[in-house]
Design a protein around this motif. Structure first.
Motif, PDB file in Angstrom:
ATOM      1  N   PHE A 199       0.856  -1.179   0.000  1.00 29.27           N
ATOM      2  CA  PHE A 199       0.000   0.000   0.000  1.00 29.27           C
ATOM      3  C   PHE A 199       0.891   1.228   0.000  1.00 29.27           C
ATOM      4  CE2 PHE A 199      -2.259  -3.460   1.956  1.00 29.27           C
ATOM      5  CZ  PHE A 199      -3.506  -3.394   1.362  1.00 29.27           C
ATOM      6  N   LEU A 200       0.604   2.168  -0.899  1.00 29.07           N
ATOM      7  CA  LEU A 200       1.344   3.413  -0.974  1.00 29.07           C
ATOM      8  C   LEU A 200       0.511   4.494  -0.308  1.00 29.07           C
ATOM      9  CD1 LEU A 200       2.557   3.240  -4.683  1.00 29.07           C
ATOM     10  CD2 LEU A 200       3.604   2.265  -2.632  1.00 29.07           C
ATOM     11  N   ILE A 201       1.150   5.289   0.529  1.00 36.62           N
ATOM     12  CA  ILE A 201       0.455   6.309   1.288  1.00 36.62           C
ATOM     13  C   ILE A 201       0.987   7.682   0.898  1.00 36.62           C
ATOM     14  CG2 ILE A 201      -0.080   7.173   3.599  1.00 36.62           C
ATOM     15  CD1 ILE A 201       1.130   3.806   3.772  1.00 36.62           C
ATOM     16  N   ASP A 202       0.099   8.497   0.364  1.00 36.82           N
ATOM     17  CA  ASP A 202       0.431   9.872   0.021  1.00 36.82           C
ATOM     18  C   ASP A 202      -0.194  10.759   1.093  1.00 36.82           C
ATOM     19  OD1 ASP A 202       0.668  12.435  -0.975  1.00 36.82           O
ATOM     20  OD2 ASP A 202       0.072  11.919  -3.009  1.00 36.82           O
ATOM     21  N   ASP A 203       0.590  11.110   2.109  1.00 37.76           N
ATOM     22  CA  ASP A 203       0.087  11.928   3.215  1.00 37.76           C
ATOM     23  C   ASP A 203      -0.313  13.327   2.762  1.00 37.76           C
ATOM     24  OD1 ASP A 203       0.072  10.124   5.289  1.00 37.76           O
ATOM     25  OD2 ASP A 203       2.085  10.635   5.993  1.00 37.76           O
ATOM     26  N   THR A 204       0.347  13.835   1.727  1.00 37.57           N
ATOM     27  CA  THR A 204       0.044  15.181   1.243  1.00 37.57           C
ATOM     28  C   THR A 204      -1.401  15.275   0.753  1.00 37.57           C
ATOM     29  OG1 THR A 204       2.342  15.426   0.547  1.00 37.57           O
ATOM     30  CG2 THR A 204       0.770  17.000  -0.349  1.00 37.57           C
ATOM     31  N   LEU A 205      -1.831  14.280  -0.002  1.00 39.54           N
ATOM     32  CA  LEU A 205      -3.188  14.276  -0.554  1.00 39.54           C
ATOM     33  C   LEU A 205      -4.145  13.403   0.250  1.00 39.54           C
ATOM     34  CD1 LEU A 205      -2.369  14.044  -4.372  1.00 39.54           C
ATOM     35  CD2 LEU A 205      -2.954  16.086  -3.036  1.00 39.54           C
ATOM     36  N   GLY A 206      -3.629  12.692   1.237  1.00 41.27           N
ATOM     37  CA  GLY A 206      -4.471  11.824   2.043  1.00 41.27           C
ATOM     38  C   GLY A 206      -4.999  10.625   1.274  1.00 41.27           C
ATOM     39  N   LYS A 207      -4.178  10.090   0.358  1.00 44.33           N
ATOM     40  CA  LYS A 207      -4.605   8.956  -0.466  1.00 44.33           C
ATOM     41  C   LYS A 207      -3.797   7.703  -0.135  1.00 44.33           C
ATOM     42  CE  LYS A 207      -6.211  11.345  -4.593  1.00 44.33           C
ATOM     43  NZ  LYS A 207      -6.072  11.410  -6.055  1.00 44.33           N
ATOM     44  N   ILE A 208      -4.456   6.566  -0.275  1.00 46.28           N
ATOM     45  CA  ILE A 208      -3.797   5.262  -0.147  1.00 46.28           C
ATOM     46  C   ILE A 208      -4.045   4.516  -1.451  1.00 46.28           C
ATOM     47  CG2 ILE A 208      -3.763   3.047   1.055  1.00 46.28           C
ATOM     48  CD1 ILE A 208      -4.640   4.559   3.578  1.00 46.28           C
ATOM     49  N   HIS A 209      -2.980   3.947  -2.007  1.00 50.69           N
ATOM     50  CA  HIS A 209      -3.055   3.188  -3.250  1.00 50.69           C
ATOM     51  C   HIS A 209      -2.680   1.740  -2.953  1.00 50.69           C
ATOM     52  CE1 HIS A 209      -3.058   6.977  -5.595  1.00 50.69           C
ATOM     53  NE2 HIS A 209      -2.269   7.396  -4.628  1.00 50.69           N
ATOM     54  N   ALA A 210      -3.560   0.795  -3.285  1.00 53.12           N
ATOM     55  CA  ALA A 210      -3.272  -0.628  -3.134  1.00 53.12           C
ATOM     56  C   ALA A 210      -2.734  -1.137  -4.470  1.00 53.12           C
ATOM     57  CB  ALA A 210      -4.541  -1.385  -2.754  1.00 53.12           C
ATOM     58  N   LEU A 211      -1.622  -1.858  -4.421  1.00 50.42           N
ATOM     59  CA  LEU A 211      -0.990  -2.355  -5.643  1.00 50.42           C
ATOM     60  C   LEU A 211      -1.365  -3.802  -5.902  1.00 50.42           C
ATOM     61  CD1 LEU A 211       2.612  -0.855  -5.255  1.00 50.42           C
ATOM     62  CD2 LEU A 211       0.581   0.176  -6.289  1.00 50.42           C
ATOM     63  N   ASP A 212      -1.596  -4.117  -7.177  1.00 50.06           N
ATOM     64  CA  ASP A 212      -1.841  -5.510  -7.552  1.00 50.06           C
ATOM     65  C   ASP A 212      -0.488  -6.230  -7.604  1.00 50.06           C
ATOM     66  OD1 ASP A 212      -0.596  -5.082 -10.073  1.00 50.06           O
ATOM     67  OD2 ASP A 212      -2.505  -4.701 -11.056  1.00 50.06           O
ATOM     68  N   PRO A 213      -0.470  -7.553  -7.780  1.00 47.89           N
ATOM     69  CA  PRO A 213       0.801  -8.293  -7.741  1.00 47.89           C
ATOM     70  C   PRO A 213       1.856  -7.789  -8.731  1.00 47.89           C
ATOM     71  CG  PRO A 213      -1.009  -9.825  -7.540  1.00 47.89           C
ATOM     72  CD  PRO A 213      -1.620  -8.479  -7.851  1.00 47.89           C
TER      73      PRO A 213
END
Length: 93
Positions: free
Chosen positions: A24-38
């Motif tokens: 999971f990638l966390i962009d604190d600046t924008l408050g977004k979390i990105h889940a990555l596929d395999p």
């Protein structure tokens, strides 16, 4: 489409967490979390150091010999373009 000779690497301002093999990638600046596929997880791991699309495609082609390099290049390029648009990766200019 992305330049196959351009080097890409992780944006150092993006946090990442691994949980049960998922990243999971966390962009604190924008408050977004990105889940990555395999596949994206594999690319993210490769981006720890600057790497070109050409080198990523070569690694994936060796790992998945039944996949056409042209198709892999297209997928990887699209992924990196999206990651760059979301400021998750950086590219050498």
């Amino acid at each position: 489409m992305s330049d196959t000779n351009a080097g890409y690497w992780r944006n150092p301002e993006i946090l990442h967490r691994e949980l049960d093999g998922e990243i999971f990638l966390i962009d604190d600046t924008l408050g977004k979390i990105h889940a990555l596929d395999p596949m994206a997880c594999g690319i993210w791991r490769l981006l720890e150091q600057p790497i070109t699309i050409h080198d990523i495609v070569a690694i994936f082609s060796a790992a998945f010999p039944n996949r056409k390099p042209k198709d892999l290049r297209r997928q990887i390029s699209r992924f990196l373009d999206g990651m760059q648009q979301n400021n998750l990766v950086m590219r050498a200019t």
